[in-house]
Structures are given as structure tokens and as C-alpha cells.
Design an enzyme around this catalytic site. Structure first.
Site, PDB file in Angstrom:
ATOM      1  N   CYS B 106      28.328  15.566  46.866  1.00 47.34           N
ATOM      2  CA  CYS B 106      28.669  14.148  46.713  1.00 47.34           C
ATOM      3  C   CYS B 106      30.167  14.132  46.446  1.00 47.34           C
ATOM      4  CB  CYS B 106      27.897  13.518  45.556  1.00 47.34           C
ATOM      5  SG  CYS B 106      28.430  11.828  45.209  1.00 47.34           S
ATOM      6  N   CYS B 109      31.226  11.059  43.818  1.00 49.04           N
ATOM      7  CA  CYS B 109      30.827  11.100  42.403  1.00 49.04           C
ATOM      8  C   CYS B 109      29.927  12.298  42.177  1.00 49.04           C
ATOM      9  CB  CYS B 109      30.234   9.772  41.929  1.00 49.04           C
ATOM     10  SG  CYS B 109      28.922   9.053  42.932  1.00 49.04           S
ATOM     11  N   SER B 110      28.631  12.092  41.925  1.00 43.99           N
ATOM     12  CA  SER B 110      27.782  13.233  41.584  1.00 43.99           C
ATOM     13  C   SER B 110      26.330  12.979  41.963  1.00 43.99           C
ATOM     14  CB  SER B 110      27.888  13.529  40.084  1.00 43.99           C
ATOM     15  OG  SER B 110      27.608  12.342  39.357  1.00 43.99           O
ATOM     16  N   CYS B 111      26.094  12.215  43.047  1.00 41.86           N
ATOM     17  CA  CYS B 111      24.730  11.863  43.446  1.00 41.86           C
ATOM     18  C   CYS B 111      23.920  13.134  43.727  1.00 41.86           C
ATOM     19  CB  CYS B 111      24.764  10.967  44.671  1.00 41.86           C
ATOM     20  SG  CYS B 111      25.600   9.405  44.334  1.00 41.86           S
TER      21      CYS B 111
END
Lengths: 223, 207
Positions: B106, B109-111
Site C-alpha cells: 500500500c 498508507c498501510s491497507c
């Protein structure tokens, strides 16, 4: 926004440094877990949506975003959102003591331990009615539009202006650019395949591709 | 970007104090229930994690019918095992084959598929991984000790939407006749992100 969070393709950050999987704790410091829990529980009040949270994080000062650890970013954005939403005042943040009351309607939504245990994750659906028929089908060639919106977007810089092929249509889903402003509307969502060389030039491995989820408003037909 | 563990005798850091202060404020205002904080953290420490993903992969390896279901209707197949929520209902499963290797990132962000893999590891959320994975996936994999030949296509999946991606690693040779429970031990979290292949029986405890 063209923020530092949009990291794809940037250079100079050094090697990835993975920890051995078997030795990695869920949280490395106790405070990280507390931040995670506060973000989740306050998020459960539904005063803001996921795109608003993302925008709060990516619009931190760029130097802070890069210097902070992951949960420091979460913490800084949470403080900002608490104040902006009026849940907490600047004065309360500074003194650590409550000096304003929260409305009963909000207090009714506070998440309790039994609710957390029964449903540890949110089950929000991001599907929304389509604004019209889908413009593209799998196999179509599309160009990621050269957009530079000042607000939230999920169109990474590294795809803008480049041509790819529709791999899949994921139906109509919440459009993040508007959702970050509180306007929740559907827009067709596609998975788009880009050849690595189209994005990164001749130095890229010829046998690589990048798949990116892009909403219809990010795309135009390509010849 | 992470900090070293603090010495037990060291005074609390600024961030520890600030976090404690905010938590007491939110509890005092009635916005956060202390027991709910503890319950959520306890779930993460003890129940949530990559073991759900491991079970899905091991079942797909052991049962061809389940594997077809998982690839054709991932949400139905995964829900049948009881794992739902937080985009766990919008999963696409990416099958590694002799010709194709898949890797998930991702960049924005941090999906990450929480219900299947738990919270993402620090490196997944770090700038080096987010920056390099889309531009040089083979180079990233080398940092995990994995080498992917030029004859295999590497597909990188950037999780820019609420769709969540789970890699179905190849079943390693040498585990013929193993049952589903035994196969689980070969499925690493990293192999379900795609930075590594599944473990080979020789490198794990033989059941």
C-alpha cells in the site's frame, strides 16, 4: 494532495530491514497499542470516515510525517481530529483535564468491551449505487489522468499520465476524493494493470506489472 | 523509523506521557471505555493474526474444490471459515504459479487484510517498502532472501482502494500427503504478502 505520504517510486529511504516474522511483537511499545485502541474506539463513534482519517494523516507537516514512526503519525492525526471535530478542546489537550461536556448522543455510541469482543473489526460496506453505467470493461486501454487535487485522492503520482489496461471492474464504491470532505457517493472502481516499463522506463524488469485500483474519475480512454 | 525498546529503569518518553495523558482525558470525558481498550488489545495479542490466513491457504492447498471456490468467490469461501469485517469482505486472492508471482503493497498508507493477517508488520508500513515495492519488486524480495527468476512475471498490487489482496503462495514440493493442519506450518505471513515463497518442509519441523 501531492504529499510525502505518496511514496511509490521514491528513492533514498534505504533498505527494507524486515524483522524475523516469528520474533515480531504485535506492538513494539505499550503506548503504540494504546494509540491503536484509541484510534479504533474513537473511530467507532462514526464522527469521521476512513478517508478523513487518511487525509488527517497525510496532511501532517511533511517533515513530521517522514520523521514520525507509524503510530506517532496515528497519534498526531488523532489529536488533530479530536480538536477539529470539537470532541476535545486545545485547552483540554494542553492540561489533560476535561473542561467541556460531550453530548449524550455521542456518549451513547461509545464502544464497550462486549461490542469490541463481539465484532473486533468494523464491517462498513464501501459499495454505493453507481452514478451511471460503467465506461470501461476489462481489456480497455485507459490513461490515468494527470490530476493534482489539493485535497485527498487515491490516485498515486506514479501512475498519472500513464497508460494501462483495465484488469477488473470492482463495481461502484465510495469515491475517496469526495468522501474525505464528507460527501459519500459511488463511483466505478477498476483495477488497472500497468507494465512496469510504462511506469519506470527501460531500467524496469520487462516481466513485471503494477496493478492499481483506480476510480473512473481518475481515468480517461486511451487510444 | 521505530525506536528501540526502552530500558526498564529509564523514565517514560515524551510520547508515552502524551499518550497516557490523552487516554486519561478521553476516559474522563467518557469517550473511551478503558475496558474496551483492554479488550481490543487482548484480542490482538491473543486471537487476531495471520493464523486465519494460514488456515485459508492450507485449506486451498489441501482441497482443490475449496481452492477453486477461493479464487472464484473469495468472499464466500473466506466467510465460510468465519473471517469477516474491515474489508475482509472485499478480498481478492492472487494465486502464485510457475509463471506468475504476486506481491502486495500500500504505497499511500498501510491497507492490509486485517481479518486474515492481523495488523501489518512494521516493514510493510515503512517508507522503504512503500517506496520500492512498486518500482523494484525483485529488489525488495531479495532483501527478504527471495529470488524470482526473470522468466516469472512479478505482479505488484498497490492497495489504493478498500479492496484487500491476499497472496495464495504455491504449495511447496516435499509436502505431498500432508494434511491441512500440517500444511498450515508452511504458510508464513510473509508468503501471503508475497515477499517470500511458502516454507519448504526441510526448513520447518517435520510433523
Amino acid at each position: 494532495m501531492n504529499g510525502v505520504h505518496d511514496l511509490g517510486g521514491m528513492q533514498g529511504f534505504g533498505p527494507v530491514r524486515p524483522e524475523p516474522e516469528s520474533e515480531e511483537p504485535v506492538f513494539h511499545e505499550e503506548w503504540e497499542g494504546r494509540v491503536y485502541a484509541m484510534v479504533r474506539l474513537i473511530g467507532g463513534l462514526a464522527l469521521w470516515n476512513l478517508d478523513m482519517v487518511r487525509h488527517a494523516r497525510e496532511s501532517l507537516p511533511p517533515a513530521d510525517y517522514i520523521a514520525y514512526s507509524y503510530y506517532e503519525i496515528w497519534f498526531a492525526a488523532l489529536r488533530k481530529q479530536l480538536v477539529e471535530s470539537g470532541l476535545v478542546t486545545e485547552d483540554e489537550l494542553r492540561t489533560g483535564r476535561a473542561s467541556s461536556a460531550v453530548s449524550g448522543a455521542i456518549l451513547e455510541r461509545v464502544m464497550r468491551a462486549e461490542q469490541v469482543r463481539a465484532k473486533p473489526f468494523m464491517t462498513t460496506s464501501y459499495r454505493r449505487p453507481a452514478p451511471g453505467p460503467a465506461r470501461f470493461v476489462p481489456g480497455d486501454r485507459v490513461r490515468a489522468r494527470n490530476r493534482h487535487p489539493r485535497g485527498h485522492t487515491r490516485e498515486p503520482r506514479y501512475v498519472r499520465g500513464h497508460v494501462g489496461t483495465i484488469d477488473a471492474h470492482y463495481g461502484s464504491q465510495v469515491f475517496p476524493d469526495l468522501s474525505a470532505d464528507g460527501v459519500v457517493e459511488g463511483c466505478h472502481l477498476y483495477c488497472v494493470r500497468f507494465a512496469a516499463r510504462a511506469l519506470w522506463g527501460e531500467s524496469a524488469n520487462v516481466n513485471s506489472a503494477v496493478y492499481v485500483d483506480l476510480w473512473e474519475d481518475y481515468l480517461e480512454a486511451a487510444p | 523509523m521505530t525506536k528501540d525498546h526502552q530500558d526498564d529503569t529509564a523514565p517514560p518518553s515524551d510520547i508515552e506521557l502524551s499518550v497516557k495523558a490523552l487516554e486519561s482525558l478521553l476516559v474522563e470525558k467518557g469517550l473511551v471505555d478503558q475496558e474496551a481498550v483492554d479488550a481490543l488489545l487482548e484480542l490482538h495479542e491473543n486471537e487476531i493474526g495471520p493464523s486465519n490466513g494460514r488456515r485459508v491457504v492450507a485449506r486451498a492447498w489441501a482441497d482443490g474444490g475449496f481452492k477453486r471456490w477461493l479464487l472464484d468467490d473469495p468472499n464466500g469461501a473466506i466467510a465460510s471459515m468465519g473471517y469477516v469485517g474491515s474489508q475482509g469482505d472485499q478480498v481478492r486472492v492472487l494465486e502464485n504459479t510457475d509463471d506468475v508471482h504476486n506481491l502486495v503493497v500500500c504505497t499511500l498508507c498501510s491497507c492490509y487484510p486485517w481479518p486474515l493477517l492481523g495488523l501489518p508488520p512494521v516493514w510493510y508500513k515503512s517508507a522503504p517498502y512503500r517506496a520500492q515495492a512498486v518500482a523494484d519488486p525483485r529488489g525488495v524480495m531479495r532483501q527478504f532472501g527471495s529470488e524470482i527468476g526473470d522468466n516469472r512475471e512479478v505482479r505488484v498490487w498497490d492497495s489504493t482502494s478498500e479492496m484487500r489482496y491476499l497472496v495464495l503462495p504455491q504449495r511447496p514440493p516435499g509436502a505431498e500427503g500432508w494434511c491441512e493442519e500440517e500444511l498450515r506450518d508452511l504458510v508464513t505471513r510473509n508468503s501471503m504478502i508475497g515477499v517470500e515463497e511458502a516454507q519448504r518442509p526441510a526448513t520447518t519441523q517435520t510433523p
